[in-house]
Design a protein around this motif. Structure first.
Motif, PDB file in Angstrom:
ATOM      1  N   GLU A  71      15.969  -1.450  45.194  1.00 50.22           N
ATOM      2  CA  GLU A  71      17.342  -1.971  45.192  1.00 50.22           C
ATOM      3  C   GLU A  71      18.228  -1.112  44.298  1.00 50.22           C
ATOM      4  O   GLU A  71      19.364  -0.768  44.667  1.00 50.22           O
ATOM      5  CB  GLU A  71      17.353  -3.414  44.714  1.00 50.22           C
ATOM      6  CG  GLU A  71      18.743  -4.036  44.700  1.00 50.22           C
ATOM      7  CD  GLU A  71      18.728  -5.494  44.271  1.00 50.22           C
ATOM      8  OE1 GLU A  71      19.801  -6.016  43.952  1.00 50.22           O
ATOM      9  OE2 GLU A  71      17.625  -6.102  44.265  1.00 50.22           O
ATOM     10  N   ASN A 127      22.894  -6.221  49.434  1.00 47.49           N
ATOM     11  CA  ASN A 127      21.840  -7.218  49.232  1.00 47.49           C
ATOM     12  C   ASN A 127      21.368  -7.809  50.560  1.00 47.49           C
ATOM     13  O   ASN A 127      20.177  -8.065  50.755  1.00 47.49           O
ATOM     14  CB  ASN A 127      22.330  -8.332  48.307  1.00 47.49           C
ATOM     15  CG  ASN A 127      22.551  -7.851  46.882  1.00 47.49           C
ATOM     16  OD1 ASN A 127      21.947  -6.851  46.461  1.00 47.49           O
ATOM     17  ND2 ASN A 127      23.396  -8.527  46.137  1.00 47.49           N
ATOM     18  N   ILE A 149      19.157  -5.210  52.209  1.00 48.47           N
ATOM     19  CA  ILE A 149      17.849  -5.172  51.535  1.00 48.47           C
ATOM     20  C   ILE A 149      16.978  -6.322  52.025  1.00 48.47           C
ATOM     21  O   ILE A 149      15.776  -6.150  52.283  1.00 48.47           O
ATOM     22  CB  ILE A 149      18.045  -5.243  50.003  1.00 48.47           C
ATOM     23  CG1 ILE A 149      18.672  -3.933  49.496  1.00 48.47           C
ATOM     24  CG2 ILE A 149      16.716  -5.500  49.290  1.00 48.47           C
ATOM     25  CD1 ILE A 149      19.133  -4.000  48.065  1.00 48.47           C
ATOM     26  N   GLU A 166      12.078  -4.170  49.891  1.00 47.23           N
ATOM     27  CA  GLU A 166      11.228  -4.214  48.695  1.00 47.23           C
ATOM     28  C   GLU A 166       9.731  -4.246  49.010  1.00 47.23           C
ATOM     29  O   GLU A 166       8.921  -3.925  48.157  1.00 47.23           O
ATOM     30  CB  GLU A 166      11.603  -5.426  47.830  1.00 47.23           C
ATOM     31  CG  GLU A 166      12.893  -5.253  47.051  1.00 47.23           C
ATOM     32  CD  GLU A 166      12.807  -4.186  45.966  1.00 47.23           C
ATOM     33  OE1 GLU A 166      11.733  -3.586  45.781  1.00 47.23           O
ATOM     34  OE2 GLU A 166      13.829  -3.942  45.309  1.00 47.23           O
TER      35      GLU A 166
END
Length: 617
Positions: A428, A456, A459, A465
């Motif tokens: 991030e 965000n 992501i 992640e």
């Protein structure tokens, strides 16, 4: 090197080493009156009483002290007399260890004046100037230089005598000895062979300092990265310092024995072998950030005030070799290419002194090696076998690891690490940094740059992640570029293959716009343009596949000529076609000729383009 043009510059160095350095040694000894001649200065200063000592070592915050590097610490510990200390080290020790000196940040050190602190600073500046300027000097220039230096040295001794309460007789004795030394250097004839023998290390310092300055200005040593600039209408250069995120390194093959390596300790893994040169092998998948790591290390070395990568400041030179290049094939070629301004001045002395210096050689992309660069690497490793102050760092993809290891002579101490990529928890940050830098670099290229919420959301949608392919910085950078310039192209859960397909699609869109405006193709209908482009792409895929089978990233001249000839046959503009899919660089060879090089922007794209030909057979 010609004695007739260099002799006065050599004499300046002799004065600084024989006279100026001696004066600073005297100041250090006078200013540390409680030191036992049989103990080193580090031991001496550690036993000072914190409640009574008037030294900056005690009075100042130790976190803000000038840091001694490993070489300097070893020298201090092994020489109680300070005879082997250079002027830089002497000034650091005087500032920290001598009694009653101005505080470290006091203007007395740098302001013009006749205080002891400024006089000492001026001696160091005189040495720095001598190290970084040409040895060529006229007799009147030398006489003026000597007069000024003599006055400064006598004034320094006089001020030090007053500061440390030495006797008039002792001052007179030191000045008389100083005069004898400087008169001898000024008046005696100079034989260059004798100078090289007696002042070899000083001559090396002089030349290496100038070469370091040249390296930091060399176009090869970039502080910026240019991500997929063939996609955008203007050149995008991102500051490596602003987008760099600490990658994950592992050492050890078996999972149960593998351990994390802090990226700041990377160089330290290989250092510390007193009797042999070292090789640090950094293995990583295509797109894992090897070339970005090299760019960051080069930037850190060029920035003398930076000290983030431990041990990097111990190298006086950092020599960068890119295996994809084919214009160099020997160590001598490399020296001439990197140091063209100095090769005529120092001739054969240049290669010899570089080979003996404290040196970091970075060989980037052994998986991209060609016939010429393979010979270059062999020669470098052969030439450096006798230099324990040399560390060679090699980057490679896993499939070329064994070939790279076979090039390393057994005389080297070898360490291997794996560059895993961007760890979870850092991705991030990577995207935010990248997008912030894109916005600073090209703020007007998109009407609505992505907001924090947009980032965000992306992501979360892409599962950045946790998905394995997003540990590769190349894939994260593609996501950032797509988000910034073409957010509508992003789908949910985009795979790595889809990322590369999007890049290819966008390349074709950009090319189509440029062909519409080109005089050669503007009158073609859209279908005709597309058919011609597809026809040319078949030729490109063929040449890509040939290069891939030879583990080459840069197209050979024969391939470039074929592609240009194909453009002529199809009535397509060759420069536009080549620029659309290739990275174009002009390299100045060591003979001064400009060489145009065409290469795939990244090997990951070549892996995708090359196999297209198999589907067209």
């Amino acid at each position: 090197m010609s004695l007739s043009t260099m002799k006065y510059g050599c004499k300046v160095i002799m004065n600084l080493e024989a006279a100026a350095k001696k004066v600073m040694q005297i100041v250090l000894i006078w200013g540390t009156p409680g030191k036992d001649p049989n103990e080193d200065f580090i031991t001496y200063v550690k036993r000072l009483d914190p409640s009574t000592s008037k030294t900056n070592y005690i009075l100042e915050d130790k976190k803000r002290h000038p840091n001694l590097n490993k070489t300097q610490k070893d020298k201090v510990k092994n020489d109680n007399s300070c005879e082997t200390y250079d002027i830089t080290l002497l000034l650091i020790l005087i500032k920290l260890y001598c009694l009653n000196m101005a505080r470290l940040n006091d203007a007395a050190w740098s302001n013009d004046g006749d205080e002891l602190e400024n006089l000492l600073y001026q001696i160091k500046e005189a040495r720095n100037n001598a190290m970084h300027e040409s040895l060529e000097m006229t007799k009147p220039e030398f006489e003026e230089n000597t007069r000024k230096l003599r006055e400064d040295l006598i004034a320094t001794l006089t001020k030090a005598k007053e500061r440390f309460h030495r006797s008039d007789a002792e001052l007179k004795e030191k000045i008389e000895k100083l005069e004898v030394v400087m008169n001898r250097i000024t008046n005696e004839p100079l034989d260059l062979d004798d100078f090289q023998r007696d002042y070899h290390s000083d001559l090396q310092d002089h030349i290496i300092s100038r070469l370091a300055d040249q390296l930091k200005q060399h176009p090869t040593y970039k502080k910026y990265v240019e991500p997929l600039d063939f996609l955008t209408t203007s050149k995008v250069s991102l500051n490596i310092e602003n987008i760099y995120v600490k990658p994950k390194f592992m050492q050890g093959r078996s999972e149960d024995k593998a351990k994390d390596v802090e990226h700041l300790d990377l160089i330290k893994l290989a250092q510390g072998r007193p009797n042999q040169p070292q090789v640090l092998v950094v293995e990583g998948l295509a797109g894992s950030g090897k070339t970005t790591l090299v760019a960051y290390m080069t930037k850190e070395w060029s920035n003398t005030s930076s000290n983030s990568i431990k041990g990097l400041n111990e190298y006086k030179l950092l020599v960068l070799v890119r295996c994809r290049d084919s214009h160099l094939s020997s160590y001598t070629d490399l020296i001439q290419y990197l140091f063209q301004p100095s090769t005529a001045e120092y001739k054969e002395l240049l290669s010899k002194l570089v080979k003996e210096s404290s040196l970091l050689v970075i060989i980037d992309g052994i998986d991209e090696v060609n016939k010429s660069s393979r010979e270059l690497i062999r020669d470098i490793l052969h030439q450096m076998q006798g230099n324990p102050k040399c560390t060679v760092m090699i980057t490679t993809r896993p499939e070329a690891l064994q070939e790279g290891l076979q090039l390393i002579p057994s005389t080297y101490y070898r360490v291997e690490v794996e560059l895993v990529g961007i760890p979870m928890g850092q991705r991030e940050d990577f995207l935010h940094r990248y997008l912030d830098e894109l916005h600073k670099t090209c703020p007007g290229t998109t009407p609505t740059p992505p907001t924090t919420d947009d980032i965000n959301q992306c992501i979360k949608q892409q599962d950045v992640e946790t998905k394995e392919h997003f540990r590769l910085p190349l894939n994260l950078s593609i996501v950032a570029i797509l988000m910034y310039f073409w957010p509508d192209k992003m789908n949910r859960n985009t795979t790595q293959t889809e990322l590369y397909s999007l890049i290819h699609e966008l390349t074709l869109e950009k090319l189509e716009k440029r062909l519409i405006d080109n005089d050669l193709t503007k009158d073609f209908g859209r279908r005709k343009r597309l058919d011609k482009v597809e026809n040319w792409l078949s030729a490109l895929y063929c040449e890509m596949f040939i290069a891939l089978t030879h583990d080459q990233l840069t197209l050979q001249e024969e391939s470039v000529n074929k592609l240009r000839s194909k453009c002529d046959t199809l009535e397509l503009p060759p420069d536009e076609m080549m620029a659309a899919f290739m990275e174009t660089r002009t390299v100045k060879t060591f003979r001064g000729c400009d060489l145009d090089c065409y290469s795939v922007p990244h090997k990951g794209f070549q892996d995708r383009y090359g196999p297209h030909i198999l589907r067209r057979v």
